[in-house]
Design a protein around this motif. Structure first.
Motif, short mmCIF file in Angstrom:
data_model
loop_
_atom_site.label_atom_id
_atom_site.label_comp_id
_atom_site.label_asym_id
_atom_site.label_seq_id
_atom_site.Cartn_x
_atom_site.Cartn_y
_atom_site.Cartn_z
N GLU A 204 0.82 -1.21 0.00
CA GLU A 204 0.00 0.00 0.00
C GLU A 204 0.85 1.26 0.00
O GLU A 204 0.57 2.21 -0.76
CB GLU A 204 -0.93 -0.01 1.22
CG GLU A 204 -1.81 1.22 1.36
CD GLU A 204 -2.68 1.16 2.59
OE1 GLU A 204 -3.59 2.00 2.71
OE2 GLU A 204 -2.47 0.26 3.44
N THR A 205 1.87 1.32 0.82
CA THR A 205 2.70 2.52 0.93
C THR A 205 3.36 2.85 -0.40
O THR A 205 3.36 4.01 -0.85
CB THR A 205 3.76 2.35 2.02
OG1 THR A 205 3.11 2.07 3.27
CG2 THR A 205 4.59 3.60 2.16
N VAL A 206 3.91 1.84 -1.06
CA VAL A 206 4.57 2.03 -2.34
C VAL A 206 3.55 2.42 -3.41
O VAL A 206 3.82 3.28 -4.26
CB VAL A 206 5.32 0.75 -2.77
CG1 VAL A 206 5.93 0.91 -4.15
CG2 VAL A 206 6.40 0.41 -1.76
N ALA A 207 2.37 1.80 -3.37
CA ALA A 207 1.33 2.11 -4.35
C ALA A 207 0.93 3.58 -4.28
O ALA A 207 0.81 4.25 -5.31
CB ALA A 207 0.11 1.22 -4.11
N ILE A 208 0.73 4.08 -3.07
CA ILE A 208 0.33 5.48 -2.91
C ILE A 208 1.45 6.41 -3.38
O ILE A 208 1.19 7.43 -4.05
CB ILE A 208 -0.04 5.75 -1.45
CG1 ILE A 208 -1.31 4.97 -1.08
CG2 ILE A 208 -0.26 7.25 -1.21
CD1 ILE A 208 -1.65 5.01 0.39
N LYS A 209 2.69 6.06 -3.05
CA LYS A 209 3.82 6.87 -3.48
C LYS A 209 3.93 6.89 -5.00
O LYS A 209 4.13 7.96 -5.61
CB LYS A 209 5.12 6.33 -2.88
CG LYS A 209 6.36 7.11 -3.27
CD LYS A 209 7.61 6.50 -2.65
CE LYS A 209 8.86 7.27 -3.10
NZ LYS A 209 10.10 6.67 -2.54
N ARG A 210 3.79 5.72 -5.64
CA ARG A 210 3.86 5.63 -7.10
C ARG A 210 2.77 6.47 -7.73
O ARG A 210 3.00 7.19 -8.72
CB ARG A 210 3.76 4.17 -7.55
CG ARG A 210 3.81 4.00 -9.06
CD ARG A 210 3.62 2.54 -9.45
NE ARG A 210 4.79 1.74 -9.15
CZ ARG A 210 5.84 1.63 -9.97
NH1 ARG A 210 5.88 2.28 -11.11
NH2 ARG A 210 6.86 0.87 -9.63
N TRP A 211 1.55 6.39 -7.19
CA TRP A 211 0.45 7.16 -7.75
C TRP A 211 0.69 8.66 -7.62
O TRP A 211 0.49 9.43 -8.57
CB TRP A 211 -0.86 6.78 -7.07
CG TRP A 211 -1.95 7.81 -7.27
CD1 TRP A 211 -2.58 8.52 -6.32
CD2 TRP A 211 -2.51 8.23 -8.52
NE1 TRP A 211 -3.50 9.38 -6.88
CE2 TRP A 211 -3.48 9.22 -8.22
CE3 TRP A 211 -2.28 7.88 -9.85
CZ2 TRP A 211 -4.21 9.86 -9.23
CZ3 TRP A 211 -3.02 8.53 -10.85
CH2 TRP A 211 -3.97 9.49 -10.53
N HIS A 240 -0.77 -3.02 -8.32
CA HIS A 240 -1.22 -2.45 -7.04
C HIS A 240 -2.75 -2.38 -7.00
O HIS A 240 -3.37 -2.66 -5.98
CB HIS A 240 -0.63 -1.05 -6.86
CG HIS A 240 0.86 -1.01 -6.78
ND1 HIS A 240 1.57 -1.48 -5.69
CD2 HIS A 240 1.80 -0.57 -7.67
CE1 HIS A 240 2.86 -1.31 -5.90
NE2 HIS A 240 3.03 -0.77 -7.09
N ILE A 241 -3.35 -2.01 -8.14
CA ILE A 241 -4.81 -1.95 -8.22
C ILE A 241 -5.40 -3.35 -8.17
O ILE A 241 -6.42 -3.59 -7.50
CB ILE A 241 -5.24 -1.22 -9.51
CG1 ILE A 241 -4.87 0.27 -9.42
CG2 ILE A 241 -6.74 -1.37 -9.76
CD1 ILE A 241 -5.12 1.05 -10.70
N ALA A 242 -4.77 -4.29 -8.86
CA ALA A 242 -5.31 -5.66 -8.92
C ALA A 242 -5.43 -6.29 -7.54
O ALA A 242 -6.36 -7.06 -7.28
CB ALA A 242 -4.42 -6.53 -9.81
N PHE A 243 -4.51 -5.96 -6.65
CA PHE A 243 -4.55 -6.53 -5.30
C PHE A 243 -5.14 -5.57 -4.28
O PHE A 243 -5.08 -5.83 -3.07
CB PHE A 243 -3.15 -6.99 -4.88
CG PHE A 243 -2.74 -8.26 -5.56
CD1 PHE A 243 -3.09 -9.49 -5.04
CD2 PHE A 243 -2.05 -8.22 -6.76
CE1 PHE A 243 -2.75 -10.66 -5.68
CE2 PHE A 243 -1.70 -9.39 -7.42
CZ PHE A 243 -2.05 -10.62 -6.88
N GLY A 244 -5.71 -4.49 -4.76
CA GLY A 244 -6.40 -3.58 -3.85
C GLY A 244 -5.49 -2.83 -2.91
O GLY A 244 -5.91 -2.41 -1.83
N GLU A 245 -4.24 -2.65 -3.30
CA GLU A 245 -3.31 -1.91 -2.45
C GLU A 245 -3.57 -0.41 -2.51
O GLU A 245 -3.12 0.34 -1.64
CB GLU A 245 -1.86 -2.19 -2.87
CG GLU A 245 -1.46 -3.63 -2.68
CD GLU A 245 -0.09 -3.93 -3.25
OE1 GLU A 245 0.42 -5.04 -3.02
OE2 GLU A 245 0.47 -3.05 -3.94
#
Length: 476
Positions: A204-211, A240-245
């Protein structure tokens, strides 16, 4: 305090998690992940996405630890495991965000009904889509089969605002047994997945940072650059979206907030294009929900009788990037190395398999399901049926991508091909997408030996195109 089990599926995050938020408002939260591969929530993943799941679970556990919650991991039939946990924890309710995969949905419907009859509170929430797949129907109350009509209907609805991480999260004081994540049978005995660590960091943390980085720096280039695989104009958020992160509703509303503060027409155009891709994802789940056999059977009935070829050798060459068409081979090698491939190239390689080689789309769907870190059932099946012409609102089968022209148009100077096919790196751009046309002295200078270190084309494009059109005539 009242205790609630929160069952995680493809929602491995704390922000915009309605089940988690509702449980937190009740009292003590007991986060649970159940590995139950025969019940559809997970288990269809191949090596790549199973690797992602294992890493994402580690990241989720760390996030929960930071909020004083312990993730309980179990294996077994969901109804049995939950019944055991209700007894062990004295929880009185089970909250979860619903799933759309057919086996998962059917399994959940069965045990949920049983539990409710026994007086156990069970609540399901919507968290994985912009708008629930059950809500958008046409004026006859039937599902949409055309994306443009679905999109028009979508815009008559509003996307719910995302929920923040609950301010207060209270966990159990008792020590409840949990399996270790590494004991789950997620990682295959071969070591292929190990190289994925070089390309990805789940969580989740990486996903938000990437976005946030994409939103600030690259989104403006998205519309103009998204079809060019050598550019960095895409978000690479799909796993990240596929796993709901990360929440797609959060992404949607972040775009809307930024739209207000910008008058740049190029940025607005890219925002619109990106949001349409999110709506397409909803449309894919709409298809999966209403046509649950989409993964294995063509939606359009005539394609049940399409004269597909069985050609194990050509299928293997396609899988491993040895077709002799550089743009196709670059895409398949990128997939094998990184577990991901650019969307434009996904369409090119899918068209090549189903039309140049006349191999059934289900073979490609299975290979992608095994090798994609961003595998999810709806998008993968929808993409393959679109490419094969057999799905709702699919590309017509007679639309056959010319892999040479596709390469010249979207990888003009061959940077993408050279990156993934190093044996062609010295070939001049004039020949990079059709090396078999290069004079011998050019091939020699580039150290390319066709048939030795790079293959001749498996099929001639014009011959394959005519063969595909003749096959299509048999089902018209």
């Amino acid at each position: 305090m009242i205790k609630t089990i929160v069952l995680f599926h493809r929602d491995l995050r704390l922000h915009d998690n309605p089940a988690l938020t509702a449980a937190a408002q009740r009292g003590i939260v007991i986060p649970v992940f159940i590995w139950s591969p025969n019940e559809g929530a997970f288990g269809d993943e191949g090596s790549a996405s199973s690797w992602w799941l294992s890493q994402s679970l580690h990241a989720l556990r760390q996030r929960l630890d930071g909020h004083g919650l312990k993730l309980i991991v179990r294996m077994g039939q969901r109804s049995t495991v939950i019944r055991t946990l209700l007894h062990e924890t004295d929880a009185t309710a089970v909250y979860m965000n619903g799933c759309y995969e057919p086996d998962c949905r059917n399994t959940d419907d069965n045990w949920v009904e049983t539990f409710i009859k026994k007086g156990i509170e069970v609540k399901q929430f919507s968290a994985s889509l912009l708008i629930s797949a059950t809500k958008l129907l046409n004026v006859q109350g039937k599902p949409y089969k055309v994306y443009t009509a679905f999109l028009k209907k979508f815009h008559t609805s509003s996307v719910p605002r995302p929920l923040p991480v609950p301010k207060e999260l209270h966990g159990l004081n008792e020590d409840i047994h949990t399996e270790t994540i590494d004991n789950l049978p997620l990682l295959s005995s071969n070591t292929w997945h190990l190289k994925l660590h070089n390309h990805w960091e789940p969580g989740e943390t990486v996903a938000i940072k990437r976005w946030n980085e994409f939103l600030k720096t690259s989104l403006i280039e998205y519309k103009d650059g998204r079809d060019f695989p050598g550019d960095e104009a895409v978000s690479k958020l799909s796993p990240h979206i596929a796993f709901g992160e990360i929440s797609v509703r959060g992404i949607w509303h972040a775009i809307e907030r930024n739209r207000v503060f910008s008058e740049n027409p190029k940025l607005h155009s890219s925002m619109d294009a990106f949001q349409k891709q999110l709506v397409w994802r909803d449309f894919s789940y709409h298809q999966l929900f209403h046509f649950p056999s989409i993964r294995t059977k063509p939606i359009r009935q005539p394609f049940e009788h399409f004269p597909w070829h069985t050609d194990a050798a050509s299928l293997t060459n396609w899988m491993h990037g040895q077709t002799g068409y550089p743009i196709v081979d670059a895409g398949m090698r990128q997939l094998w190395e990184t577990g991901w491939v650019h969307n434009r190239v996904r369409m090119i390689v899918a068209s090549f398999l189903t039309k140049h080689l006349l191999i059934a789309w289900q073979e490609g769907e299975r290979w992608f399901s095994n090798t994609l870190v961003d595998f999810d059932m709806a998008n993968n099946a929808m993409g393959w049926q679109w490419s094969a012409g057999s799905g709702n609102d699919a590309a017509p089968y007679f639309r056959i991508f010319n892999p040479i022209l596709q390469g010249k148009k979207f990888d003009k100077n061959g940077e993408y091909v050279r990156k993934w096919i190093p044996e062609l790196r010295l070939l001049p751009s004039a020949y990079i997408h059709e090396p078999w046309t290069a004079p011998k002295h050019i091939l020699d200078a580039a150290q390319v030996q066709l048939g030795e270190n790079y293959p001749f084309p498996l099929v001639d494009h014009s011959v394959a195109r005519q063969r595909a059109l003749e096959a299509y005539q048999q089902i018209k």
